[in-house]
Structure formats: C-alpha cells, structure tokens
Design a protein around this motif. Sequence first.
Motif, PDB file in Angstrom:
ATOM      1  N   UNK A 272       7.284  -1.094  -7.746  1.00  0.00           N
ATOM      2  CA  UNK A 272       6.730  -2.127  -6.884  1.00  0.00           C
ATOM      3  C   UNK A 272       5.366  -2.565  -7.406  1.00  0.00           C
ATOM      4  N   UNK A 273       4.995  -3.825  -7.218  1.00  0.00           N
ATOM      5  CA  UNK A 273       3.654  -4.265  -7.615  1.00  0.00           C
ATOM      6  C   UNK A 273       2.586  -3.480  -6.862  1.00  0.00           C
ATOM      7  N   UNK A 274       1.479  -3.203  -7.510  1.00  0.00           N
ATOM      8  CA  UNK A 274       0.409  -2.427  -6.880  1.00  0.00           C
ATOM      9  C   UNK A 274      -0.143  -3.117  -5.642  1.00  0.00           C
ATOM     10  N   UNK A 275      -0.114  -4.464  -5.625  1.00  0.00           N
ATOM     11  CA  UNK A 275      -0.623  -5.202  -4.470  1.00  0.00           C
ATOM     12  C   UNK A 275       0.114  -4.866  -3.184  1.00  0.00           C
ATOM     13  N   UNK A 276       1.357  -4.421  -3.303  1.00  0.00           N
ATOM     14  CA  UNK A 276       2.153  -4.091  -2.118  1.00  0.00           C
ATOM     15  C   UNK A 276       1.472  -2.986  -1.304  1.00  0.00           C
ATOM     16  N   UNK A 277       0.764  -2.120  -1.989  1.00  0.00           N
ATOM     17  CA  UNK A 277       0.167  -0.960  -1.331  1.00  0.00           C
ATOM     18  C   UNK A 277      -1.227  -1.258  -0.763  1.00  0.00           C
ATOM     19  N   UNK A 278      -1.734  -2.455  -1.001  1.00  0.00           N
ATOM     20  CA  UNK A 278      -3.038  -2.838  -0.478  1.00  0.00           C
ATOM     21  C   UNK A 278      -2.858  -3.640   0.795  1.00  0.00           C
ATOM     22  N   UNK A 279      -3.633  -3.332   1.822  1.00  0.00           N
ATOM     23  CA  UNK A 279      -3.545  -4.064   3.076  1.00  0.00           C
ATOM     24  C   UNK A 279      -4.851  -4.758   3.394  1.00  0.00           C
ATOM     25  N   UNK A 280      -4.928  -5.306   4.584  1.00  0.00           N
ATOM     26  CA  UNK A 280      -6.157  -5.974   5.002  1.00  0.00           C
ATOM     27  C   UNK A 280      -7.325  -4.999   4.957  1.00  0.00           C
ATOM     28  N   UNK A 487      -4.529 -10.165  -1.176  1.00  0.00           N
ATOM     29  CA  UNK A 487      -3.461 -11.127  -1.456  1.00  0.00           C
ATOM     30  C   UNK A 487      -2.884 -11.691  -0.166  1.00  0.00           C
ATOM     31  N   UNK A 488      -2.740 -10.864   0.849  1.00  0.00           N
ATOM     32  CA  UNK A 488      -2.177 -11.327   2.124  1.00  0.00           C
ATOM     33  C   UNK A 488      -3.045 -12.409   2.744  1.00  0.00           C
ATOM     34  N   UNK A 493      -4.347 -18.154   4.164  1.00  0.00           N
ATOM     35  CA  UNK A 493      -5.217 -19.314   3.938  1.00  0.00           C
ATOM     36  C   UNK A 493      -4.411 -20.513   3.432  1.00  0.00           C
ATOM     37  N   UNK A 494      -3.530 -20.277   2.468  1.00  0.00           N
ATOM     38  CA  UNK A 494      -2.726 -21.373   1.913  1.00  0.00           C
ATOM     39  C   UNK A 494      -1.849 -21.995   2.993  1.00  0.00           C
ATOM     40  N   UNK A 495      -1.263 -21.146   3.820  1.00  0.00           N
ATOM     41  CA  UNK A 495      -0.400 -21.643   4.889  1.00  0.00           C
ATOM     42  C   UNK A 495      -1.212 -22.441   5.912  1.00  0.00           C
ATOM     43  N   UNK A 496      -2.369 -21.925   6.283  1.00  0.00           N
ATOM     44  CA  UNK A 496      -3.194 -22.587   7.280  1.00  0.00           C
ATOM     45  C   UNK A 496      -3.724 -23.923   6.759  1.00  0.00           C
TER      46      UNK A 496
END
Length: 507
Positions: A272-280, A487-488, A493-496
């Motif tokens: 899995x990409x490392x970013x998956x394990x990072x949260x807010x 990343x989340x 931001x892009x969606x908003x």
Amino acid sequence: MQKTLLFLLLPLLLFAEDPFLKTRLSSLDPLSVAEHLAFYELYSDTEEGEKALAHAWHLLSGGKIKKNQPITLPQVDIQAVISLVTRQNFEKTVKLSFEQLNAIEDLSAKLANRFIKGHQIWTRDQTLQLQPHEIDLSRGLLIEQFHENIEEIRQYEAALDLMALQILARLPQTATAEDQIREINSFIFQEMKFRFPPHSLYAKDIDLYTFLPSVMDSREGVCLGVSILYLCLAQRIGLPLEIITPPGHIYVRYRSGVKVVNIETTARGINLPSDVYLGIDTRRLEERNIKEVIGLAFVNQASVAWQQNDHKKAVELYEKAKYYVPDDTLLNFFLGLNYLFIGKKKEGRALLESLKGITFDWAVSPETLPDDYLQGRIDIDGLKAVFLHVDEKRESILEKQKTVQKVLKKYPKFRSGILQLAVTWLQLGRTAEAEQTLVQHHQLDPTNCNVEYYLAMIALHRSDYNKAWRHLLITEKLCQDRQHKCKALRSVRDHLRRLCPEPAEST
C-alpha cells in the motif's frame, strides 16, 4: 490444501497402478515441500512415496532440484516432522522429540538468524543486554512467552525453521529482496492461509491473536501477530525489514535507497502507498526496532487487560513492556493512567506531569488529557470514561455516550470527553448533535485538527461552504504548523473549490 485434495482422491488412488502414481508424483509442484510430504503420508509404502519423501527432504536441506544426487534422511522417526509441515489449522499441534528437534536444527544450521548473537541466549536478562540488531526476535518473544522454558521454545522455533526452509526451497540463489517478499507472502497467506480474525473474536481476545505461539497454532492474527511472524521468517532468510507503527497499527516494509515496499500483513502482504497510513492527526510514521517489538507485544496484552477493567494486570504488563521500550512517551501515558486507576496517584501524577503540554512527535494536535487532569478539569473516574470500549453494536455506543455525558455535566471543560461525545454522535449518524458538541470543543480549544476537520466535513455535507472553508483553513494551518502535508486535506480542498471559491480574505 494439497493434503486435503489428496485425501479426497484416496479411494481412487489406492487401487492405482504404478504408472498412475508416477503421473501423480510428477504433477506435484517440484518446489513444494508440503505437497511432497502429503503425498508421502498417503503412499509411504510405495516407491513413489519414498521418492516424494526424499525430494521433500532434499528441498528442506537446500539441495533444490539436482538429479542423481544421493539424499540422506535423518535417522529418526520423521512422521512428526512431516505432520508439522502438513498440519491443517484445525488439527492438534505436533510435539517433537529431542531427536526430531535436533534433526530440524541440523537442517536449519545455515539460516541467517543462526548468526545473530541473540540466537545463543536463553534468558530475559541476556536479551535485555543485547543491542536491537543482535536480537533474534523469535527467541526473545518465546523466552517471555514460556518463561525461559527451553523445550517449549525449541518446539516453536522448529516450526518457524521449517517454514523458513520451505520458503527458501522456492528461491533461487540469486533471489532479490522482492523475490523473498513474494515467496514469504505466498507461503504465509496462500499456502498456510494465515488470516485476520473476525472482529468479534479479536476485539475480545486480541492477545490470542498477538502472541507468536497462538498465531502459529490458529493461523489467525491481528496486525502485530502476523507482522511478528513475518519478521521471524525474514530474520531466518536474511531479509532486512523495517517495523512501522502508525497509531494503533503495525506493518513491515523493505527499503533500498529511495525504493520502499510496504507489506500490509492484514491484507495478505499487499504493498500500500505510505500515504494510506497518514491521517489528519498523523503526520509521520514511527519506526521501531526488534527489541521494541517484544515490548509492543506486552502493550497489546495490556490493552486487553485495560479493556477488561483489570488495571492491576495492565500495569504489570506495561511495566514489563518498559524493559524493552524504556523511553516511549505513549507507553508512559498509558502506564500513568493505569497507575491512577489502581490508586497509585503519586506515580501516575508524576508520569502525567512529564507529559504536560506534550504533542506526540507523530501527531499534529497536542495531547490535552494530562493537562486537564493536572488542572482539575477531570477526575480519575472521568478519565476512565473516555477509554470505555465500544464494539460494533449500537448499545455499546449508547452506553459510552451516556457515561461521557454524565462526566461532562460535572466537568464541562474536559476536552477529551467532549471529543469522545462528538464521536459517539457521529457513530450514531446524528450530525446535528455532533456539530453542536464539536463547536463546544472549538470554542474551548481550536487546536485540535480532528475537531476542525469534522466541522469542515459536516458543513460541506450541508452545503454550508463558507463554514466548511473556515474550518478547513484552520485544519490546514494546524497541519502546516507541524509540517504535515496531508493528502486527504488536499482532496477536500479540491472538492470544495469546485463547489465554492476560496474566501478572498484567506488568499
């Protein structure tokens, strides 16, 4: 699986002519020890069965496939050894004799862990004197599990050795690290069928799915349990792995320069990409060493005792963990709380004092609980409330919610309690009540990135875009202050921005 299939075919094969047996023998995977030993179990009194046994032993001895080379079988009854390889998870564990253990250890003499200093020791005191890179993980764990009982330790180490030898039998001499990872994954998750247990089981008895012997016996394990098994096998075949612990999780990874291969042991080893394990609120991933992994096994067991309100046992286990993880701030936090729960107020207060104002290095938001307790914003019973266990049942959520609400009536400025109450409202799908509670926290303390993120998402869901932007910008600022590029948040931001321009005053 191969053993099961052969048993299903037994009525047909019992009356087969030699040519048919030869065909069946030739159809076996030439690199599978288990298939050849299962074949031998069925046809031990035939020439083909003897050939299958000889071939399996040749693979285990590291001979690969070299024709016309004589094979020497051990001068012991090897049926128990065979059963250890071909055993299904529903069958009883196999007990090896002294001679059988010696035979396996002779086969395993060249495994990489034999050249680690920690493979020569048999006591906890000796383990604690070693540097992390000198520790044989399986030996260290089993010393603790079996209280330095050498016979029991050798039983499970023999099983691990046979697993490693089966993996090596499939690898060429020039195998890369990626080849080794692929074969370990194939062996653990496909051939041996290790699985993550159902939530209803591991939530109740997580220690059974953490400790190495029970994981090996049941072939079920939580992230720590299967990661420990993976590390023990990797040490035996000489594969260097890193141990990574996001909050509440663990996985292993291989690194070579800039190349990283993550191995998610709860999902059959996928990368899995490392970013998956990072949260807010998780800005970086902690790396652990082998010695600390032994301590983490005690931390997991302590969490079970805590969940069962056995705080005295939890303290004992956390104190054992500190032998292996002496300076861990999160461990000190948990130990300090449980000291308070068993009446050791002086010891508990001292540990919480050392954590006053702390922001854990991996986190974005400060940990407010020590401060709130030390400033009299919560008592010991209130502390217990925020750690009440919640399962997937609605009743448990409601029970915790009721308890936390009662605490907050007495201590309305208890920030962890306010956040936990908001989470229960979100779990129940009551966003209006959740928002009201989160606003209460925001007004009291606007430095919790999870609170601000939840408020942004609730506002976005209600198409209140200005409010969504307001709380998103606060969240982004909190993350930026801790050098966390989440990343989340970029996705939100892009969606908003597609729905509403960013407010001019923020640009």
